[in-house]
Design an enzyme around this catalytic site. Structure first.
Site: not given
Ligand code: XBP
Ligand code: MG
Length: 251
Positions: A9, A11, A52-53, A56
Site C-alpha cells: 500500500d 498512503d 479516494g480523494g 472523500r
C-alpha cells in the site's frame, strides 16, 4: 509455501502522507476555490473512512455540508477540485518534506536482492505514487516495481478487493504467493478479501482500528538501530522486518 511477491500500500504505509500531505493539499484547494471547507487533523481522521480523494470530497459534502447547494455540474467541480489537489500534493512531495517510513527502503532492497516481485496496490492517483517514489525513495525507484496498481483503474476502491485482484493478475501470481503490507482497516479489508495474508504498520490515524486477521501488527518496519514494537503476532526473535521475517509470517 514460497513467498513470491510483496504488495505495498502507499498512503500511511510507504510514507505518512495523509495529515501533512493530502490533507494540506485538499485545504489549499478549497481556499483557492473560495470554498469555506476546512479539514482539520481530527476531522480528516474521520474522512479517511472513505478512500479516494474524489469520493472523500463527495462524502464530506453529503455528511457535513447539508446547507451547501450543489451546482448542476457538481461532478465536474469535484473532478476540477481533485485535479488541483493532485497538483498541489505533487508540489508538496517535490519539496521533499514527506520521508519514507522507517525500514521501507531497506525491505524493498532486500526483496529485490532475494528475487521477489514487488507491487504497489493503492487507491491514490498514479501520479502521486510516481512522484513520491522519485522524490522520497530514489529517482529510479518506480522501476523497482513489477506492477503499479493505482487510482481509478478499478471503479471499486478499497475496502473492495478489486485493486488487489488487478495487481495479482498482472503479476501472474495467486493470493497464496503474495503478502501485503498495509496501514489501515480499509486496506486490510481489501487485502484479506482478496485472500492475501497481511502485515500492518500502524499510523497515528489507524492505530486504534480493527486489524483482526493480520499476521502481524507493528509500529513500523524497524531498522537495525531502531527496533519495531510488535503489537500483534510473532517477532521470531527479530527487531526489524526483513524478507526472512515476511517469509515466516507468510508460511
Ligand atoms: C489512501 C487514500 C487516498 C488518499 C487520496 O489510499 O485513501 O485516497 O488519501 O488520494 P491508500 P487521491 O492507503 O490505499 O494508498 O486524492 O489521489 O484519491
Ligand atoms: Mg493506506
Amino acid at each position: 509455501m514460497t513467498l513470491s511477491a510483496i504488495l505495498f500500500d502507499v498512503d500511511g504505509t510507504l510514507a505518512d502522507t495523509e495529515r501533512d500531505g493530502h490533507r494540506i493539499a485538499f485545504n489549499r484547494t478549497f481556499d483557492k476555490f473560495d470554498l469555506d471547507w476546512h479539514w482539520d487533523v481530527e476531522l480528516y481522521g474521520k474522512l479517511l473512512a472513505v478512500t479516494g480523494g474524489k469520493e472523500r470530497i463527495r462524502h464530506y459534502v453529503d455528511s457535513y455540508k447539508s446547507d451547501y447547494l450543489k451546482p448542476s455540474d457538481f461532478d465536474d467541480l469535484v473532478a476540477e477540485l481533485h485535479r488541483e489537489k493532485t497538483r498541489i500534493y505533487n508540489e508538496i512531495l517535490e519539496s521533499g518534506k514527506i520521508p519514507m517510513r522507517p525500514g521501507v527502503k531497506r525491505l524493498l532492497q532486500d526483496a529485490m536482492e532475494r528475487g521477489l516481485k514487488l507491487a504497489i496496490v493503492t487507491t491514490t492517483t498514479p501520479e502521486n505514487v510516481t512522484t513520491l517514489l522519485k522524490c522520497s525513495l530514489d529517482p529510479d525507484s518506480a522501476q523497482w516495481f513489477d506492477v503499479i496498481a493505482a487510482g481509478d483503474i478499478v471503479p471499486a476502491k478499497k475496502p473492495a478487493p478489486d485493486i488487489y485482484f488487478w495487481a495479482m493478475e498482472r503479476l501472474a501470481l495467486q493470493p497464496r504467493d503474495c503478502i501485503a503490507l498495509e496501514d489501515s482497516e480499509n486496506g486490510i479489508r481489501a487485502s484479506l478479501s482478496a485472500g492475501v495474508k497481511t502485515v500492518i504498520t500502524v499510523t497515528d490515524y489507524t492505530k486504534d482500528q480493527d486489524f483482526s486477521g493480520a499476521v502481524a501488527v507493528l509500529s513500523d518496519l524497524g531498522e537495525p538501530e531502531s527496533p519495531f514494537s510488535i503489537l500483534k503476532g510473532q517477532d521470531y526473535g527479530k527487531t526489524f522486518a526483513d524478507v526472512d521475517l515476511f517469509e515466516r509470517w507468510h508460511a
